[in-house]
Design a protein around this motif. Structure first.
Motif, PDB file in Angstrom:
ATOM      1  N   GLY A  45       4.589  -4.384  -1.942  1.00 33.17           N
ATOM      2  CA  GLY A  45       4.614  -4.734  -0.533  1.00 33.17           C
ATOM      3  C   GLY A  45       3.415  -4.164   0.184  1.00 33.17           C
ATOM      4  O   GLY A  45       2.824  -3.173  -0.254  1.00 33.17           O
ATOM      5  N   ILE A  46       3.037  -4.815   1.273  1.00 31.46           N
ATOM      6  CA  ILE A  46       2.034  -4.265   2.176  1.00 31.46           C
ATOM      7  C   ILE A  46       2.574  -4.383   3.603  1.00 31.46           C
ATOM      8  O   ILE A  46       3.334  -5.295   3.929  1.00 31.46           O
ATOM      9  N   GLY A  47       2.193  -3.433   4.408  1.00 36.61           N
ATOM     10  CA  GLY A  47       2.520  -3.454   5.830  1.00 36.61           C
ATOM     11  C   GLY A  47       1.259  -3.108   6.598  1.00 36.61           C
ATOM     12  O   GLY A  47       0.554  -2.171   6.229  1.00 36.61           O
ATOM     13  N   TRP A  48       0.960  -3.843   7.668  1.00 32.86           N
ATOM     14  CA  TRP A  48      -0.296  -3.609   8.372  1.00 32.86           C
ATOM     15  C   TRP A  48      -0.131  -3.822   9.870  1.00 32.86           C
ATOM     16  O   TRP A  48       0.679  -4.618  10.328  1.00 32.86           O
ATOM     17  N   TYR A  49      -0.923  -3.051  10.596  1.00 32.00           N
ATOM     18  CA  TYR A  49      -1.005  -3.173  12.045  1.00 32.00           C
ATOM     19  C   TYR A  49      -2.239  -4.029  12.357  1.00 32.00           C
ATOM     20  O   TYR A  49      -3.355  -3.644  12.022  1.00 32.00           O
ATOM     21  N   PRO A  50      -2.065  -5.183  12.975  1.00 34.87           N
ATOM     22  CA  PRO A  50      -3.220  -6.038  13.272  1.00 34.87           C
ATOM     23  C   PRO A  50      -4.217  -5.337  14.185  1.00 34.87           C
ATOM     24  O   PRO A  50      -3.858  -4.483  14.997  1.00 34.87           O
ATOM     25  N   THR A  51      -5.471  -5.683  14.063  1.00 35.90           N
ATOM     26  CA  THR A  51      -6.521  -5.126  14.912  1.00 35.90           C
ATOM     27  C   THR A  51      -6.204  -5.396  16.377  1.00 35.90           C
ATOM     28  O   THR A  51      -5.797  -6.492  16.743  1.00 35.90           O
ATOM     29  N   GLY A  52      -6.369  -4.376  17.206  1.00 31.99           N
ATOM     30  CA  GLY A  52      -6.142  -4.542  18.637  1.00 31.99           C
ATOM     31  C   GLY A  52      -4.709  -4.351  19.065  1.00 31.99           C
ATOM     32  O   GLY A  52      -4.351  -4.662  20.207  1.00 31.99           O
ATOM     33  N   THR A  53      -3.851  -3.785  18.189  1.00 32.44           N
ATOM     34  CA  THR A  53      -2.458  -3.586  18.549  1.00 32.44           C
ATOM     35  C   THR A  53      -2.326  -2.447  19.548  1.00 32.44           C
ATOM     36  O   THR A  53      -3.165  -1.555  19.639  1.00 32.44           O
ATOM     37  N   THR A  54      -1.238  -2.464  20.311  1.00 36.75           N
ATOM     38  CA  THR A  54      -0.929  -1.384  21.244  1.00 36.75           C
ATOM     39  C   THR A  54      -0.052  -0.360  20.551  1.00 36.75           C
ATOM     40  O   THR A  54       0.348  -0.527  19.400  1.00 36.75           O
ATOM     41  N   ASP A  55       0.266   0.723  21.266  1.00 41.65           N
ATOM     42  CA  ASP A  55       1.002   1.829  20.653  1.00 41.65           C
ATOM     43  C   ASP A  55       2.378   1.424  20.143  1.00 41.65           C
ATOM     44  O   ASP A  55       2.897   2.033  19.221  1.00 41.65           O
ATOM     45  N   ASP A  56       2.971   0.404  20.761  1.00 46.05           N
ATOM     46  CA  ASP A  56       4.318   0.003  20.354  1.00 46.05           C
ATOM     47  C   ASP A  56       4.323  -1.333  19.609  1.00 46.05           C
ATOM     48  O   ASP A  56       5.362  -1.983  19.483  1.00 46.05           O
ATOM     49  N   SER A  57       3.167  -1.757  19.094  1.00 46.62           N
ATOM     50  CA  SER A  57       3.096  -3.038  18.388  1.00 46.62           C
ATOM     51  C   SER A  57       3.829  -2.963  17.055  1.00 46.62           C
ATOM     52  O   SER A  57       3.755  -1.965  16.335  1.00 46.62           O
ATOM     53  N   LYS A  58       4.493  -4.045  16.707  1.00 42.48           N
ATOM     54  CA  LYS A  58       5.238  -4.117  15.463  1.00 42.48           C
ATOM     55  C   LYS A  58       4.307  -4.494  14.314  1.00 42.48           C
ATOM     56  O   LYS A  58       3.569  -5.471  14.408  1.00 42.48           O
ATOM     57  N   PRO A  59       4.319  -3.747  13.230  1.00 46.43           N
ATOM     58  CA  PRO A  59       3.456  -4.105  12.096  1.00 46.43           C
ATOM     59  C   PRO A  59       3.987  -5.323  11.360  1.00 46.43           C
ATOM     60  O   PRO A  59       5.173  -5.658  11.440  1.00 46.43           O
ATOM     61  N   ALA A  60       3.097  -5.994  10.647  1.00 48.32           N
ATOM     62  CA  ALA A  60       3.471  -7.137   9.815  1.00 48.32           C
ATOM     63  C   ALA A  60       3.798  -6.650   8.406  1.00 48.32           C
ATOM     64  O   ALA A  60       3.301  -5.612   7.958  1.00 48.32           O
ATOM     65  N   LEU A  61       4.626  -7.419   7.695  1.00 46.17           N
ATOM     66  CA  LEU A  61       5.047  -7.068   6.335  1.00 46.17           C
ATOM     67  C   LEU A  61       4.881  -8.262   5.397  1.00 46.17           C
ATOM     68  O   LEU A  61       5.056  -9.410   5.799  1.00 46.17           O
ATOM     69  N   PHE A  62       4.568  -7.954   4.148  1.00 44.84           N
ATOM     70  CA  PHE A  62       4.655  -8.941   3.075  1.00 44.84           C
ATOM     71  C   PHE A  62       5.214  -8.244   1.851  1.00 44.84           C
ATOM     72  O   PHE A  62       4.687  -7.217   1.412  1.00 44.84           O
ATOM     73  N   HIS A  63       6.309  -8.764   1.329  1.00 45.38           N
ATOM     74  CA  HIS A  63       6.969  -8.223   0.141  1.00 45.38           C
ATOM     75  C   HIS A  63       7.078  -9.302  -0.929  1.00 45.38           C
ATOM     76  O   HIS A  63       7.236 -10.485  -0.610  1.00 45.38           O
ATOM     77  N   LEU A  85      -5.027   0.156  10.106  1.00 42.88           N
ATOM     78  CA  LEU A  85      -4.040   1.033   9.469  1.00 42.88           C
ATOM     79  C   LEU A  85      -3.088   0.166   8.659  1.00 42.88           C
ATOM     80  O   LEU A  85      -2.459  -0.744   9.207  1.00 42.88           O
ATOM     81  N   PHE A  86      -3.012   0.434   7.364  1.00 45.49           N
ATOM     82  CA  PHE A  86      -2.097  -0.338   6.524  1.00 45.49           C
ATOM     83  C   PHE A  86      -1.527   0.530   5.404  1.00 45.49           C
ATOM     84  O   PHE A  86      -2.113   1.530   4.994  1.00 45.49           O
ATOM     85  N   PHE A  87      -0.349   0.112   4.934  1.00 41.18           N
ATOM     86  CA  PHE A  87       0.348   0.718   3.806  1.00 41.18           C
ATOM     87  C   PHE A  87       0.404  -0.315   2.675  1.00 41.18           C
ATOM     88  O   PHE A  87       0.516  -1.514   2.936  1.00 41.18           O
ATOM     89  N   ALA A  88       0.376   0.157   1.440  1.00 41.50           N
ATOM     90  CA  ALA A  88       0.591  -0.709   0.280  1.00 41.50           C
ATOM     91  C   ALA A  88       1.343   0.076  -0.782  1.00 41.50           C
ATOM     92  O   ALA A  88       1.115   1.285  -0.946  1.00 41.50           O
ATOM     93  N   HIS A  89       2.209  -0.607  -1.535  1.00 38.78           N
ATOM     94  CA  HIS A  89       3.122   0.069  -2.450  1.00 38.78           C
ATOM     95  C   HIS A  89       3.408  -0.840  -3.637  1.00 38.78           C
ATOM     96  O   HIS A  89       3.660  -2.040  -3.465  1.00 38.78           O
ATOM     97  N   VAL A  90       3.330  -0.304  -4.850  1.00 38.83           N
ATOM     98  CA  VAL A  90       3.777  -1.019  -6.049  1.00 38.83           C
ATOM     99  C   VAL A  90       4.955  -0.260  -6.623  1.00 38.83           C
ATOM    100  O   VAL A  90       4.958   0.981  -6.673  1.00 38.83           O
TER     101      VAL A  90
END
Length: 280
Positions: A45-63, A85-90
């Motif tokens: 899975g990856i989770g990412w905050y789109p460029t230009g997000t605000t402090d309370d913006s919801k990140p996107a996910l792909f699993h 800022l993004f996370f990735a996990h295997v």
């Protein structure tokens, strides 16, 4: 159990780290020399905050439950997006079934969380721990992993106000419940959590034999060490990555996070603080 990375800095295509490094996360899904399991092919899975997000913006996910090494959607997506800022996990499934709802990272509002490790004898603790999750958060537990329970316990216990305090309280509860069930080592692993601005990366286990965790050296230092490595020009001065194991063999490029420590990364800065150093 798993391998993961978290990036913070100037907007970057995730493929730069997930696919294109010497020991990329996708390569680690096939062979992770420092991992408890060398193959991590039970989804990603990856989770990412789109460029230009605000402090309370919801990140996107792909699993996906596909192995990361042959998923074309992963390649398309990580080349197409940019994120500061993004996370990735295997994943290497340690018991819970292979399904999308068990793939990391997990999301709640503007928060992301992922974990490498396990709760010892989770089946013995599961009822007590799940019942400790706030009733308003319980419907947001969609999978069956111990990792997702850790996240929702931390949310229940104050993560949104103070991430270190929330994770601390969750681990204290896990170890308390574990002792009540005669479990010698209830907590194991590394964890990452982010609000979209800061990354908190934890390395802790009751046994004091935690999964490996590293973060990159600052870019200015790396350019001084390796002035001829053109790849370093892909990264801005604020770029930092936290990883289960180093992404290359360059001496000094990655710094090991000590046992019982939380690494705090934001805006190109990092700090280490003791985490439950006297607990267990």
């Amino acid at each position: 159990m798993c391998r993961w990375l978290a990036y913070s800095g100037e907007p970057l295509r995730p493929s730069t780290l997930i696919l294109d490094t010497q020991h990329s996360l996708v390569k680690q899904s096939l062979n992770s020399p420092l991992g408890a399991e060398t193959v991590n092919g039970d989804g990603f899975g990856i989770g990412w905050y789109p460029t230009g997000t605000t402090d309370d913006s919801k990140p996107a996910l792909f699993h996906s439950i596909e192995p990361a090494w042959h998923d074309e959607n992963l390649r398309e997506l990580t080349h197409a997006i940019e994120s500061p800022l993004f996370f990735a996990h295997v994943r290497a499934a340690g018991g819970p079934p292979i399904q999308q709802t068990n793939c990391h990272p997990f999301r709640y509002e503007n928060w992301l969380f992922m974990h490498n490790g396990f709760l010892g004898d989770f089946v013995k603790m599961k009822r007590d721990l799940v019942f400790a999750v706030d009733a308003s958060l319980y419907p947001h537990i969609h999978g069956t992993t111990d990792s997702e329970v850790i996240f929702h316990l931390a949310l229940t216990l104050g993560l949104r106000d103070d991430p270190i305090a929330g994770i601390t309280a969750a681990v204290h509860l896990i170890e308390k419940v574990g002792r009540e069930h005669g479990i010698a080592f209830p907590m194991q692993g590394t964890m990452a959590v982010s609000d979209g601005t800061t990354i908190w990366a934890f390395r802790y286990s009751t046994q004091r034999r935690s999964r490996t965790l590293f973060h990159s050296e600052d870019i200015d230092t790396l350019r001084e060490l390796y002035p001829d490595v053109e790849r370093l020009n892909l990264f801005g001065r604020n770029a930092r990555v936290v990883v289960s194991e180093p992404l290359n063999d360059m001496p000094g490029a990655f710094i090991e996070v000590p046992e019982s420590t939380v690494a705090i990364i934001g805006e190109g800065e990092f700090d280490h603080q003791p985490f439950l150093a006297e607990a267990g």
